[in-house]
Design a protein around this motif. Structure first.
Motif, PDB file in Angstrom:
ATOM      1  N   HIS A   1      77.079  27.435  30.233  1.00  0.00           N
ATOM      2  CA  HIS A   1      76.537  28.707  29.751  1.00  0.00           C
ATOM      3  C   HIS A   1      77.305  29.869  30.378  1.00  0.00           C
ATOM      4  O   HIS A   1      77.600  29.845  31.574  1.00  0.00           O
ATOM      5  N   LEU A   2      77.571  30.877  29.554  1.00  0.00           N
ATOM      6  CA  LEU A   2      78.102  32.134  30.066  1.00  0.00           C
ATOM      7  C   LEU A   2      77.138  33.240  29.672  1.00  0.00           C
ATOM      8  O   LEU A   2      76.868  33.446  28.487  1.00  0.00           O
ATOM      9  N   ILE A   3      76.614  33.919  30.675  1.00  0.00           N
ATOM     10  CA  ILE A   3      75.661  34.997  30.483  1.00  0.00           C
ATOM     11  C   ILE A   3      76.447  36.300  30.451  1.00  0.00           C
ATOM     12  O   ILE A   3      77.046  36.684  31.454  1.00  0.00           O
ATOM     13  N   LEU A   4      76.453  36.962  29.297  1.00  0.00           N
ATOM     14  CA  LEU A   4      77.213  38.199  29.142  1.00  0.00           C
ATOM     15  C   LEU A   4      76.264  39.386  29.209  1.00  0.00           C
ATOM     16  O   LEU A   4      75.334  39.506  28.401  1.00  0.00           O
ATOM     17  N   ILE A   5      76.517  40.278  30.168  1.00  0.00           N
ATOM     18  CA  ILE A   5      75.748  41.510  30.316  1.00  0.00           C
ATOM     19  C   ILE A   5      76.522  42.639  29.645  1.00  0.00           C
ATOM     20  O   ILE A   5      77.684  42.867  29.978  1.00  0.00           O
TER      21      ILE A   5
ATOM     22  N   GLY B   1      77.675  30.950  34.418  1.00  0.00           N
ATOM     23  CA  GLY B   1      78.471  32.034  34.984  1.00  0.00           C
ATOM     24  C   GLY B   1      78.094  33.337  34.311  1.00  0.00           C
ATOM     25  O   GLY B   1      77.611  33.354  33.176  1.00  0.00           O
ATOM     26  N   THR B   2      78.322  34.444  34.998  1.00  0.00           N
ATOM     27  CA  THR B   2      77.932  35.763  34.503  1.00  0.00           C
ATOM     28  C   THR B   2      79.143  36.676  34.417  1.00  0.00           C
ATOM     29  O   THR B   2      79.977  36.714  35.326  1.00  0.00           O
ATOM     30  N   ALA B   3      79.214  37.429  33.319  1.00  0.00           N
ATOM     31  CA  ALA B   3      80.300  38.387  33.129  1.00  0.00           C
ATOM     32  C   ALA B   3      79.753  39.628  32.435  1.00  0.00           C
ATOM     33  O   ALA B   3      78.694  39.583  31.796  1.00  0.00           O
ATOM     34  N   PHE B   4      80.466  40.734  32.575  1.00  0.00           N
ATOM     35  CA  PHE B   4      80.170  41.959  31.841  1.00  0.00           C
ATOM     36  C   PHE B   4      81.170  42.091  30.699  1.00  0.00           C
ATOM     37  O   PHE B   4      82.305  41.627  30.803  1.00  0.00           O
TER      38      PHE B   4
END
Length: 317
Positions: A115-119, A82-85
């Motif tokens: 996995h968490l992809i943090l931008i 998943g992706t979050a800012f």
């Protein structure tokens, strides 16, 4: 770093598992008039020969876990992350960041992802290109960045069994190679690792192969993409925002652009870790018929480089 898998994953490059992301279909926002419906994205992703996907911006795909499961199961798809800012450099934004990250982590976990992809928060508006804050962090902001990342990573690991990987991004404070290295050197590998985005590293003037060779144990996840050197030159000369660079076509399909995906894949294949390698070609905005043929050609090219999208169970954690 990720824990050792219990069941070996084997693709052509034995430790790498290929996926794709909504970004490759021009999806940047939960809702936007320029974006295709999520059902079309999922249909075309499966048609293009991919099994694994990222969730994309929270709210684009269904946020009800059961409904999401039904949509994915109907197409034989699985979630890898998943992706979050998050604005880790602003202590006052911690609560807001944590709320958003928890939403994504809960949905990712329900979908079986780890996995968490943090931008990092961007300092220029994605649509207008206007500066929203300084592009340079203060010494005080830098001093707290790694600690905040570790604090967040510990929450994710302890409460969700999710690994935090920080995603270098154009127009963010983690963009250049010195910034990437500083973050890694000032954070704890138990809680904070790197989503190596090959395109954004190139955009920031970095060397992907050098990062893999020197920080390979911190690479926990990969976005694979290429940038057009001619448009990168325009970015430098004209001080373009990332949104404007994308509109000009800075993100290109292999074999065009830098870095060469074959070199990246070969270097990643030497690591003692099993990794998701996710295609993420920024296309916003694009005509609805553009993404599918690109997705197919990209998968075929990467297969020729040794990265397979074979539909196999993954133990990548």
């Amino acid at each position: 770093m990720a824990t050792a898998p219990t069941t070996p994953l084997r693709t052509t490059a034995g430790n790498l598992c290929l996926g794709s992301a909504p970004d490759s279909w021009g999806i940047w926002f939960p809702e936007d008039e320029h974006q295709v419906a999520y059902t079309r994205f999922l249909d075309e992703l499966a048609e293009a020969g991919y099994q694994w996907l990222e969730l994309g911006p929270y709210g684009y795909l269904p946020t009800d876990p059961q409904r999401l499961k039904e949509e994915l199961d109907a197409r034989g798809l699985k979630v890898c992350g998943g992706t979050a800012f998050g604005a880790l450099h602003r202590p006052g934004a911690w609560d807001e960041t944590l709320i958003g990250v928890r939403q994504v982590a809960a949905l990712a976990t329900a979908a079986g992802a780890h996995h968490l992809i943090l931008i990092p928060a961007m300092y220029r508006d994605e649509k207008s290109g206007a500066f929203t804050e300084s592009p340079e962090l203060t010494a005080e902001q830098w001093a707290g960045f790694g600690k905040a990342a570790d604090r967040l990573g510990k929450v994710l690991l302890d409460e969700y069994d999710v690994r935090l990987v920080i995603h270098p991004h154009a127009d963010s404070h983690i963009q250049t190679q010195p910034e990437i290295e500083r973050l890694l050197n000032e954070s704890d590998s138990r809680y904070t690792n790197l989503c190596l985005d090959t395109g954004h590293v190139a955009y920031g003037g970095g060397d992907n192969l050098d990062l893999i060779r020197r920080f390979g144990e911190r690479v926990g996840y990969v976005h694979i993409k290429q940038m057009d050197p001619e448009i990168l030159a325009q970015v430098a000369i004209e001080d373009l925002s990332f949104g404007e660079a994308v509109r000009r076509g800075v993100c290109v399909s292999p074999p065009a652009g830098v870095p060469d995906p074959a070199d990246v894949i070969a270097e990643l294949a030497r690591l003692d870790a099993e990794l998701f390698v996710v295609v993420e070609q920024d296309l916003y905005p694009c005509a609805p018929d553009v993404p599918l043929p690109i997705a197919v050609r990209t998968r075929e090219h990467l297969a020729g480089c040794g990265l397979s999208a074979a539909r196999r169970p993954a133990s990548t954690r």
